[in-house]
Design an enzyme around this catalytic site. Sequence first.
Site, PDB file in Angstrom:
ATOM      1  N   HIS A 373     -12.066  14.611  37.799  1.00 13.55           N
ATOM      2  CA  HIS A 373     -13.390  14.095  38.159  1.00 13.55           C
ATOM      3  C   HIS A 373     -13.654  14.037  39.655  1.00 13.55           C
ATOM      4  O   HIS A 373     -14.668  13.475  40.068  1.00 13.55           O
ATOM      5  CB  HIS A 373     -13.596  12.678  37.610  1.00 13.55           C
ATOM      6  CG  HIS A 373     -13.680  12.605  36.122  1.00 13.55           C
ATOM      7  ND1 HIS A 373     -14.863  12.681  35.442  1.00 13.55           N
ATOM      8  CD2 HIS A 373     -12.715  12.460  35.187  1.00 13.55           C
ATOM      9  CE1 HIS A 373     -14.637  12.560  34.143  1.00 13.55           C
ATOM     10  NE2 HIS A 373     -13.332  12.433  33.967  1.00 13.55           N
ATOM     11  N   LYS A 563     -26.479   4.311  43.084  1.00 13.33           N
ATOM     12  CA  LYS A 563     -25.148   4.832  42.748  1.00 13.33           C
ATOM     13  C   LYS A 563     -24.147   4.059  43.591  1.00 13.33           C
ATOM     14  O   LYS A 563     -24.553   3.290  44.465  1.00 13.33           O
ATOM     15  CB  LYS A 563     -25.041   6.339  43.014  1.00 13.33           C
ATOM     16  CG  LYS A 563     -25.529   6.751  44.424  1.00 13.33           C
ATOM     17  CD  LYS A 563     -25.455   8.250  44.654  1.00 13.33           C
ATOM     18  CE  LYS A 563     -26.599   9.001  44.050  1.00 13.33           C
ATOM     19  NZ  LYS A 563     -26.188  10.032  43.106  1.00 13.33           N
ATOM     20  N   ARG A 564     -22.840   4.246  43.342  1.00 10.51           N
ATOM     21  CA  ARG A 564     -21.852   3.587  44.196  1.00 10.51           C
ATOM     22  C   ARG A 564     -22.134   3.942  45.661  1.00 10.51           C
ATOM     23  O   ARG A 564     -22.601   5.049  45.963  1.00 10.51           O
ATOM     24  CB  ARG A 564     -20.432   4.033  43.826  1.00 10.51           C
ATOM     25  CG  ARG A 564     -19.920   3.426  42.548  1.00 10.51           C
ATOM     26  CD  ARG A 564     -19.812   1.926  42.650  1.00 10.51           C
ATOM     27  NE  ARG A 564     -18.670   1.563  43.476  1.00 10.51           N
ATOM     28  CZ  ARG A 564     -17.620   0.882  43.035  1.00 10.51           C
ATOM     29  NH1 ARG A 564     -17.576   0.439  41.797  1.00 10.51           N
ATOM     30  NH2 ARG A 564     -16.626   0.590  43.848  1.00 10.51           N
ATOM     31  N   LYS A 569     -21.896  10.148  49.611  1.00  7.32           N
ATOM     32  CA  LYS A 569     -23.175  10.132  48.868  1.00  7.32           C
ATOM     33  C   LYS A 569     -24.367   9.962  49.810  1.00  7.32           C
ATOM     34  O   LYS A 569     -25.512  10.125  49.420  1.00  7.32           O
ATOM     35  CB  LYS A 569     -23.157   9.011  47.826  1.00  7.32           C
ATOM     36  CG  LYS A 569     -22.086   9.201  46.740  1.00  7.32           C
ATOM     37  CD  LYS A 569     -22.118   8.055  45.740  1.00  7.32           C
ATOM     38  CE  LYS A 569     -20.964   8.042  44.769  1.00  7.32           C
ATOM     39  NZ  LYS A 569     -21.153   8.953  43.617  1.00  7.32           N
ATOM     40  N   THR A 671     -24.161  11.865  37.265  1.00  7.85           N
ATOM     41  CA  THR A 671     -24.806  11.745  35.954  1.00  7.85           C
ATOM     42  C   THR A 671     -26.104  10.962  36.093  1.00  7.85           C
ATOM     43  O   THR A 671     -27.008  11.100  35.270  1.00  7.85           O
ATOM     44  CB  THR A 671     -23.878  11.055  34.935  1.00  7.85           C
ATOM     45  OG1 THR A 671     -23.265   9.934  35.567  1.00  7.85           O
ATOM     46  CG2 THR A 671     -22.816  11.999  34.438  1.00  7.85           C
ATOM     47  N   LYS A 675     -30.014  11.244  34.388  1.00  9.99           N
ATOM     48  CA  LYS A 675     -30.777  10.129  33.788  1.00  9.99           C
ATOM     49  C   LYS A 675     -32.155  10.018  34.434  1.00  9.99           C
ATOM     50  O   LYS A 675     -33.152   9.757  33.756  1.00  9.99           O
ATOM     51  CB  LYS A 675     -29.992   8.819  33.928  1.00  9.99           C
ATOM     52  CG  LYS A 675     -28.691   8.834  33.122  1.00  9.99           C
ATOM     53  CD  LYS A 675     -27.707   7.770  33.584  1.00  9.99           C
ATOM     54  CE  LYS A 675     -26.309   8.064  33.052  1.00  9.99           C
ATOM     55  NZ  LYS A 675     -25.258   7.342  33.778  1.00  9.99           N
TER      56      LYS A 675
HETATM   57  C1  26V Z   1     -12.088   7.874  44.194  1.00 11.20           C
HETATM   58  C2  26V Z   1     -11.725   7.602  45.500  1.00 11.20           C
HETATM   59  C3  26V Z   1     -10.368   7.055  45.784  1.00 11.20           C
HETATM   60  C4  26V Z   1      -9.978   6.942  47.230  1.00 11.20           C
HETATM   61  C5  26V Z   1     -11.095   6.785  48.192  1.00 11.20           C
HETATM   62  C6  26V Z   1     -12.315   7.577  47.939  1.00 11.20           C
HETATM   63  C7  26V Z   1     -12.648   7.823  46.511  1.00 11.20           C
HETATM   64  C8  26V Z   1     -13.906   8.291  46.161  1.00 11.20           C
HETATM   65  C9  26V Z   1     -14.247   8.545  44.853  1.00 11.20           C
HETATM   66  C10 26V Z   1     -13.337   8.358  43.858  1.00 11.20           C
HETATM   67  C11 26V Z   1     -13.814   8.652  42.456  1.00 11.20           C
HETATM   68  C12 26V Z   1     -12.818   9.195  41.531  1.00 11.20           C
HETATM   69  C13 26V Z   1     -13.259   9.608  40.177  1.00 11.20           C
HETATM   70  C14 26V Z   1     -14.707   9.448  39.812  1.00 11.20           C
HETATM   71  O1  26V Z   1     -15.163   8.373  39.577  1.00 11.20           O
HETATM   72  N1  26V Z   1     -15.425  10.560  39.723  1.00 11.20           N
HETATM   73  C15 26V Z   1     -16.822  10.621  39.299  1.00 11.20           C
HETATM   74  O2  26V Z   1     -16.841  11.055  37.953  1.00 11.20           O
HETATM   75  C16 26V Z   1     -18.147  11.203  37.418  1.00 11.20           C
HETATM   76  C17 26V Z   1     -18.012  11.566  35.965  1.00 11.20           C
HETATM   77  O3  26V Z   1     -17.445  12.821  35.833  1.00 11.20           O
HETATM   78  C18 26V Z   1     -18.910  12.252  38.215  1.00 11.20           C
HETATM   79  O4  26V Z   1     -20.223  12.346  37.698  1.00 11.20           O
HETATM   80  C19 26V Z   1     -18.963  11.869  39.688  1.00 11.20           C
HETATM   81  O5  26V Z   1     -19.565  12.906  40.433  1.00 11.20           O
HETATM   82  C20 26V Z   1     -17.546  11.619  40.203  1.00 11.20           C
HETATM   83  O6  26V Z   1     -17.575  11.113  41.524  1.00 11.20           O
END
Ligand code: 26V
Length: 831
Positions: A373, A563-564, A569, A671, A675
């Site tokens: 992801h 969003k987060r 972003k 996602t 929406k």
């Molecule tokens: C993790 C981390 C960890 C260390 C610091 C920065 C950072 C930034 C983002 C993440 C996210 C990890 C996984 C995640 O949540 N991915 C999201 O998954 C969604 C469903 O597939 C997708 O729509 C999003 O684009 C994606 O960011």
Amino acid sequence: MKTQNKKIESYFSHESLGGIELSKEEIKTAFLEKLFYGIGRIPSVATTNDFYTALALTVRDQVFKRYVRSLEEYAELDSRGIAYLSAEYLPGPHLGNNLLNLEITEETREALAELDIDLEALLEQEVEPGLGNGGLGRLASCYLDSMATLGIPSIGYGIRYEFGIFNQTLKEGWQAEVTDKWLHYGNPWEVVRPEIAFEVRFGGRTEHGKNEDGTLKVTWTPDSEVKGTAYDTPILGYNSNGIVMRLWKAEAIDSFDFSAYNMGDYYRAVEKKMRSENITKVLYPNDENLSGKELRLKQQYFFVCCSLQDIIRLHLMQGRKLNTLSEKFSIQLNDTHPSIAVPELMRLLVDEHDMEWEEAWHVTRHTFAYTNHTLLPEALEKWSVHLLGRLLPRHMEIIYEINRRFLNELREKHYTGEQIARMSIIDERGEQSVRMAHLATVGSFKVNGVSRLHSRLLKSQVLNDFADLWPSQFTNITNGVAHRRFLAVSNPGLAELISEKIGKQWLTDLPQLKGLEKYADDVDFRERWMQVKLQNKIGLARHIKERTGVELDPSMLFDVHVKRIHEYKRQHLKVLHILSLYLRLKNGKGEGISPTAFIFGGKAAPGYFMAKRIIKLITSVAELVNNDKEVQDRLKVVFLPNFSVKQAQRVYPAADLSEQISMAGKEASGTGNMKFALNGALTIGTLDGANVEIREEVGEENFFLFGLNTEEVQTKKASGYHPYRIYDRNEELQEVIDFLISGELENGNTEIFRPVHDNLLQQDPYLLLEDYQSYIEKMEEIHEVWRSPVKWAKMSILNVARMGKFSSDRSIHEYAEEIWKVEPVKVQLSK
Ligand code: 26V
């Protein structure tokens, strides 16, 4: 314990379970009975929460009825099943969705109205389970919804966090975190299954001995053990099957450590219990660096270990042998969070069930599939060998063995030393660590990304060596969303208008929306379309007024960024745009600016300095703009605190413009973008994640594109990027950037936003300045289109009409066909 009870079985015959039509009168009676006998309340003292609980229990009965019926069918057909392993779920409120899926929303509304109870008030009462951070957790819940609807025999496994994602409040414009006590008022949707419980071990040491036949026998003597108990929440499909979300809660094996108790050390005994329960206490932010967080690794192993034992139990219960596991089950790993499942299954098969390594490896590698992801290098999970070895000594040995065999395979294929080091599951640079994505890839039969662009980048960059080695192992499944929740439930006005024109088939077949295209030229339809939007905006404006005190004029353009909060972003790019408009208005150059309400929402990881500062920046800009009489009716800015599924369901239907402005190559899919568009918002976006495919579907003339694409981003970075030069050449940008440290935003305080300012001028890792001008110009075009309501309405209708691809039903259908090879089993519902 299983009992053969023919009488009970005949009572629960297919026919009696199949009857699902509920009349208004039946709902009323069932509701009152739940109120009296289910929770022991008389109406004169009942609270809204009592009414809500009584209704939830009434609905849950119906949901269970279908779930039991589905289970029977699955067992009878001995069908292949899917276990979806996810450390996060964000189901959102259950009540509204279940009412829709049972098709009893109106009957329920009327039944309650006859009792002088307002259904809306009860829907509002529900506290949602915040068991996830954002997109990844919500995707898992969308997928369970679609697996149920399509009739895929499946279970969603996860963790029952006592405290989910924190509640976000604002204190003087800064994010403050408040503990989420979602279980405080009880949870009517779940049932505890004390008989479905497994032991999970940690620490200690291993001993390598021999079986009687001379084969190797490893015993693991742990130094602590906990018990995981199943809590089941039924998830109902639309007019279809039910499946279960099974979440594990950690408990002490015995409530008391009797030896300590006997010695009179009561508190030591209780402490042990508390320590065990800690494992499932709290959800960690997934976008913060978690390496070294021992409790997080414990959580991951804990839920994986319980889930695999449960899967094996279910498999053996059907009288099957373990070497056929992969024929009967696929286990989908939702990111690397559950990837410790690879060595855990090996351990269970080899150590506990005496299977030979080769056979066990064959089973393992044909059972797991892994979804990636994110491509962000800092987000790829790694665990230090030291920590993993201490907590899970046997697993560390197994990982080494998997790796040894894998690297030997590479050597046989004449891989170079450098390539081998790159592909190794163990990262030997610096402190030794386990690369969880490599472990998941080596241990799975399929690896997928979550949008076409993301899957391509996964294959060509992050996992390129693996994709070269095993090309057919890699595939793409573009994400999708539960359109029933995010359109039918949350935007009833639009849903009704759509159904009036094209019927209700779209509820289970989203591409049917295509039928709306022809109404884009129908004046009356367009007016009704925009009228629905206006009503939704009025509703959101009311909500925002209650929550923040800010008054929005619903005729303004609602420009939404939810969003987060993360630098990639680029919420702060949106802020630069707002400041540019503000300064233009102040300088008397505001012609061409359509009155706009900028709405932000999203949580920042509690330890993420820059993200928290961006929230403060937004709230400071909001203060300035909203209180400046000169721009009063032209610009408004709000930060809506505590963005959640529940909030999301209000926001998407009321948006005119959807902001999807991440730096190209960083957002795996997104996602929220789907929406928004599904609810008739137009998108301004980069060529990132699923934006690419949304644009392709809706047509480039119906999508506002700006900024560099992924290749251009990479070239720019490789050739030396100098943000200062861009700043130097763009006067308006200079004004905007200088404004950040002018003191005007924060009562003369010039330092508060200096970190943002300096970061942009010195590194600008996400190329805000590079994309700035292109963004500003595209926004000007948008404001112009907004001034032509006919054009806007047409584009909005065409967007919705062409969003058929983005249902999670389509995604799950693809998983079922391409990865899981599983046939849907639809239960017959006799009406
Ligand atoms: C993790 C981390 C960890 C260390 C610091 C920065 C950072 C930034 C983002 C993440 C996210 C990890 C996984 C995640 O949540 N991915 C999201 O998954 C969604 C469903 O597939 C997708 O729509 C999003 O684009 C994606 O960011």
